[in-house]
Design a protein around this motif. Structure first.
Motif, PDB file in Angstrom:
ATOM      1  N   UNK A  20       0.838  -1.190   0.000  1.00 48.31           N
ATOM      2  CA  UNK A  20       0.000   0.000   0.000  1.00 48.31           C
ATOM      3  C   UNK A  20       0.878   1.248   0.000  1.00 48.31           C
ATOM      4  N   UNK A  21       0.553   2.189  -0.889  1.00 48.72           N
ATOM      5  CA  UNK A  21       1.278   3.455  -0.969  1.00 48.72           C
ATOM      6  C   UNK A  21       0.449   4.526  -0.285  1.00 48.72           C
ATOM      7  N   UNK A  22       0.937   5.022   0.829  1.00 45.01           N
ATOM      8  CA  UNK A  22       0.219   6.048   1.582  1.00 45.01           C
ATOM      9  C   UNK A  22       0.937   7.381   1.411  1.00 45.01           C
ATOM     10  N   UNK A  23       0.253   8.367   0.834  1.00 45.96           N
ATOM     11  CA  UNK A  23       0.803   9.704   0.715  1.00 45.96           C
ATOM     12  C   UNK A  23       1.790   9.840  -0.428  1.00 45.96           C
ATOM     13  N   UNK A  24       2.616  10.910  -0.359  1.00 48.29           N
ATOM     14  CA  UNK A  24       3.624  11.152  -1.379  1.00 48.29           C
ATOM     15  C   UNK A  24       3.410  12.467  -2.105  1.00 48.29           C
ATOM     16  N   UNK A  25       4.405  12.839  -2.894  1.00 48.55           N
ATOM     17  CA  UNK A  25       4.337  14.046  -3.719  1.00 48.55           C
ATOM     18  C   UNK A  25       5.088  13.782  -5.021  1.00 48.55           C
ATOM     19  N   UNK A  26       4.777  14.555  -6.030  1.00 47.14           N
ATOM     20  CA  UNK A  26       5.284  14.252  -7.363  1.00 47.14           C
ATOM     21  C   UNK A  26       6.806  14.278  -7.425  1.00 47.14           C
ATOM     22  N   UNK A  27       7.455  15.165  -6.663  1.00 49.23           N
ATOM     23  CA  UNK A  27       8.912  15.294  -6.728  1.00 49.23           C
ATOM     24  C   UNK A  27       9.623  14.038  -6.248  1.00 49.23           C
ATOM     25  N   UNK A  28       9.023  13.309  -5.326  1.00 45.62           N
ATOM     26  CA  UNK A  28       9.697  12.139  -4.755  1.00 45.62           C
ATOM     27  C   UNK A  28       9.201  10.818  -5.340  1.00 45.62           C
ATOM     28  N   UNK A  29       8.470  10.877  -6.465  1.00 41.99           N
ATOM     29  CA  UNK A  29       7.870   9.641  -6.983  1.00 41.99           C
ATOM     30  C   UNK A  29       8.925   8.612  -7.376  1.00 41.99           C
ATOM     31  N   UNK A  30      10.052   9.038  -7.986  1.00 39.19           N
ATOM     32  CA  UNK A  30      11.060   8.077  -8.439  1.00 39.19           C
ATOM     33  C   UNK A  30      11.715   7.387  -7.254  1.00 39.19           C
ATOM     34  N   UNK A  31      12.005   8.169  -6.211  1.00 45.78           N
ATOM     35  CA  UNK A  31      12.604   7.587  -5.000  1.00 45.78           C
ATOM     36  C   UNK A  31      11.613   6.654  -4.324  1.00 45.78           C
ATOM     37  N   UNK A  32      10.343   7.052  -4.284  1.00 46.89           N
ATOM     38  CA  UNK A  32       9.304   6.185  -3.729  1.00 46.89           C
ATOM     39  C   UNK A  32       9.270   4.852  -4.475  1.00 46.89           C
ATOM     40  N   UNK A  33       9.321   4.908  -5.807  1.00 47.51           N
ATOM     41  CA  UNK A  33       9.291   3.679  -6.603  1.00 47.51           C
ATOM     42  C   UNK A  33      10.507   2.810  -6.314  1.00 47.51           C
ATOM     43  N   UNK A  34      11.661   3.443  -6.187  1.00 42.40           N
ATOM     44  CA  UNK A  34      12.886   2.700  -5.893  1.00 42.40           C
ATOM     45  C   UNK A  34      12.792   2.024  -4.531  1.00 42.40           C
ATOM     46  N   UNK A  35      12.249   2.736  -3.538  1.00 38.04           N
ATOM     47  CA  UNK A  35      12.080   2.134  -2.214  1.00 38.04           C
ATOM     48  C   UNK A  35      11.028   1.034  -2.238  1.00 38.04           C
ATOM     49  N   UNK A  36       9.985   1.209  -3.049  1.00 38.71           N
ATOM     50  CA  UNK A  36       8.958   0.177  -3.171  1.00 38.71           C
ATOM     51  C   UNK A  36       9.555  -1.117  -3.716  1.00 38.71           C
ATOM     52  N   UNK A  37      10.411  -0.994  -4.727  1.00 33.51           N
ATOM     53  CA  UNK A  37      11.053  -2.201  -5.275  1.00 33.51           C
ATOM     54  C   UNK A  37      12.071  -2.773  -4.306  1.00 33.51           C
ATOM     55  N   UNK A  38      12.643  -1.915  -3.460  1.00 33.83           N
ATOM     56  CA  UNK A  38      13.532  -2.432  -2.432  1.00 33.83           C
ATOM     57  C   UNK A  38      12.808  -3.361  -1.474  1.00 33.83           C
TER      58      UNK A  38
END
Length: 519
Positions: free
Chosen positions: A361-379
């Motif tokens: 589940x992805x809770x929150x976030x902002x457009x600027x950090x989307x790539x880092x969020x994706x990288x952490x999600x795959x981590x």
């Protein structure tokens, strides 16, 4: 959607991503690039909701420093230049001017905040902040006489909806299946996998097995988590943000950040050459997410905020377009909507069994950090899917972003150099059209123009600045299916269209899509 779209899907995949906003598209891209078998489904169009309703900024979030969000600001600032280098055709640096209002934050506080903003993360090409005398700076001319001093700092601008499309396109080119106008209507664990039912807008259904699901449904995240049996351990605050577009209020390329008596800040940004974008509001939203729209109170608020600073005052009659979106923010119990964190939380739910099929589940976030969020999600997900591929997106251009050399990030924002080469190679294009193609498609603009050597080769003009060749490209390559997809998300040509223009495009689309289905 034709039957062939579903029949081409595999019976199973490694990862089903639910949600075609920036987080879902970014995760699909990262996962597909690591060799995972990915399917992304989006119930409407890509970026139709929150991800096309931002203030169009790639920024650290200067105002978040007041709420001690240092970790979030640092993360965003680190990502800022990574993103600006990855797609310089749709993202570029911008200087922001903050006129000093002595009745609001004191000058020393602003200077301290800007110093921190400059130094929280390394800057490779963005200039540092500085104080300016508004009576000697071009940005001072449109402002009322009372504003004599100000500050200027760097951030970036982004075409948010096109950013989502480019991530989805890159995901597809790495093997992902991208299904727009396709909802995940049921998901349940079956053994060690998920069994998910996908439904297209025409009612067709497809059952798919997935080893893991990513819930990137934005404002619908809690709803999907509950329906999928993933629990609801986090809450979301749905915050409406609205913007107005008015005829251009200033000639220079700087943007403004204005302080208001309610301690909120408002941006005024150059937009589509002839306009100024003003926003955003922040208010709790309880209605139907897909029906969100600006209120008269919000229009008045934004006009009044601009009128505190600009000599040329505006009113509701000057507004040529508005847009609103619902931001799904992580509930941190803040009383003020503006103070709610823009950070995110990634939560893996395994069901009753510790080895159950994972739901992220992805809770929150902002457009600027989307790539880092994706990288952490795959981590988090990659080890559960026995995938050992390394992270890769930090050094990879997005489609069209390789303006200097194929498959390399640009070292600087030499868009002007690219544009000059593009115009030289396509001298038959009117300069304004050539510039728009270069901005929207970057190095891939040549694909749109394949086989064309004159304006006649582009086909009929369907709307101001929109020719059949581009409309066909958007349908065949970028999942466009409606006039709104083309005029408001893939472009902003809707700003220059009359109702008759829209009706003509809709008629052409009906014929073209019917022929596509028949074929």
């Amino acid at each position: 959607m034709s039957a062939s779209r579903f029949s081409s899907l595999p019976a199973d995949c490694d990862l089903l991503v639910v949600g075609g906003g920036i987080n879902g598209a970014g995760i699909a891209r990262d996962a597909a690039g690591r060799g995972l078998r990915v399917v992304l489904c989006e119930q409407h169009d890509l970026a139709q909701h929150t991800s096309s309703a931002s203030t169009k900024l790639i920024h650290g979030g200067l105002r978040y420093l007041e709420y001690y969000e240092f970790k979030l600001v640092r993360k965003a600032l680190q990502e800022r230049e990574v993103l600006l280098r990855a797609a310089p055709h749709i993202m570029w640096p911008m200087r922001f001017v903050m006129p000093h209002d002595a009745a609001q934050r004191p000058a020393w506080m602003i200077r301290a905040g800007l110093f921190l903003y400059d130094h929280l993360a390394k800057r490779a090409f963005l200039p540092a902040s500085q104080g300016i005398a508004l009576d000697k700076h071009a940005a001072g001319a449109p402002l009322k006489a009372g504003y004599r001093k100000g500050f200027v700092y760097s951030d970036g601008w982004v075409d948010d909806a096109r950013l989502v499309v480019l991530n989805a396109l890159d995901a597809q080119e790495h093997g992902a299946h991208i299904l727009t106008r396709t909802a995940c209507v049921d998901a349940r664990r079956d053994g060690g996998d998920w069994q998910a039912t996908l439904q297209a807008e025409d009612g067709q259904r497809k059952t798919l097995r997935a080893r893991a699901i990513v819930n990137a449904a934005g404002p619908w995240t809690a709803q999907f988590a509950g329906a999928a049996g993933g629990g609801k351990t986090q809450g979301l605050r749905l915050i409406k943000g609205s913007h107005i577009i008015v005829p251009r209020l200033f000639e220079h390329p700087h943007a403004y950040i204005f302080q208001n008596p309610d301690q909120r800040i408002i941006f005024a940004i150059p937009y589509q050459d002839d306009f100024t974008l003003i926003g955003t509001t922040d208010e709790e939203y309880k209605g139907e997410v897909s029906q969100v729209k600006i209120s008269q109170m919000e229009i008045d608020y934004l006009c009044q905020a601009a009128n505190r600073y600009f000599k040329r005052e505006i009113g509701p009659a000057d507004v040529v377009w508005t847009y609103s979106g619902v931001r799904p923010l992580l509930d941190d119990s803040a009383q003020n909507a503006s103070a709610i964190t823009r950070d995110y939380l990634l939560e893996v739910a395994r069901g009753k069994a510790a080895t159950g099929a994972p739901l992220l589940n992805i809770w929150g976030g902002k457009i600027t950090t989307y790539r880092k969020l994706a990288e952490e999600a795959l981590g988090l997900l990659a080890p559960l899917l026995d995938n050992t591929a390394a992270a890769w997106t930090a050094e990879a251009p997005l489609p069209g972003g390789d303006l200097q050399q194929a498959n390399r990030l640009v070292d600087s924002h030499d868009f002007d150099g690219f544009l000059a080469r593009f115009q030289r190679d396509h001298a038959w294009l009117p300069p304004a059209l050539a510039r728009r193609y270069a901005r929207a498609y970057g190095s891939r603009a040549t694909r749109l123009l394949t086989g064309a050597a004159s304006m006649a080769d582009l086909g009929a003009q369907l709307a101001p600045g929109l020719y059949e060749a581009e409309a066909c490209y958007l349908i065949e390559v970028e999942w466009a299916r409606s006039s709104d997809d083309i005029l408001w998300r893939r472009s902003k040509l809707g700003l220059r269209c009359t109702p008759a223009d829209v009706a003509r495009l809709q008629q052409w689309l009906a014929v073209h899509l019917a022929q596509e289905v028949a074929a």
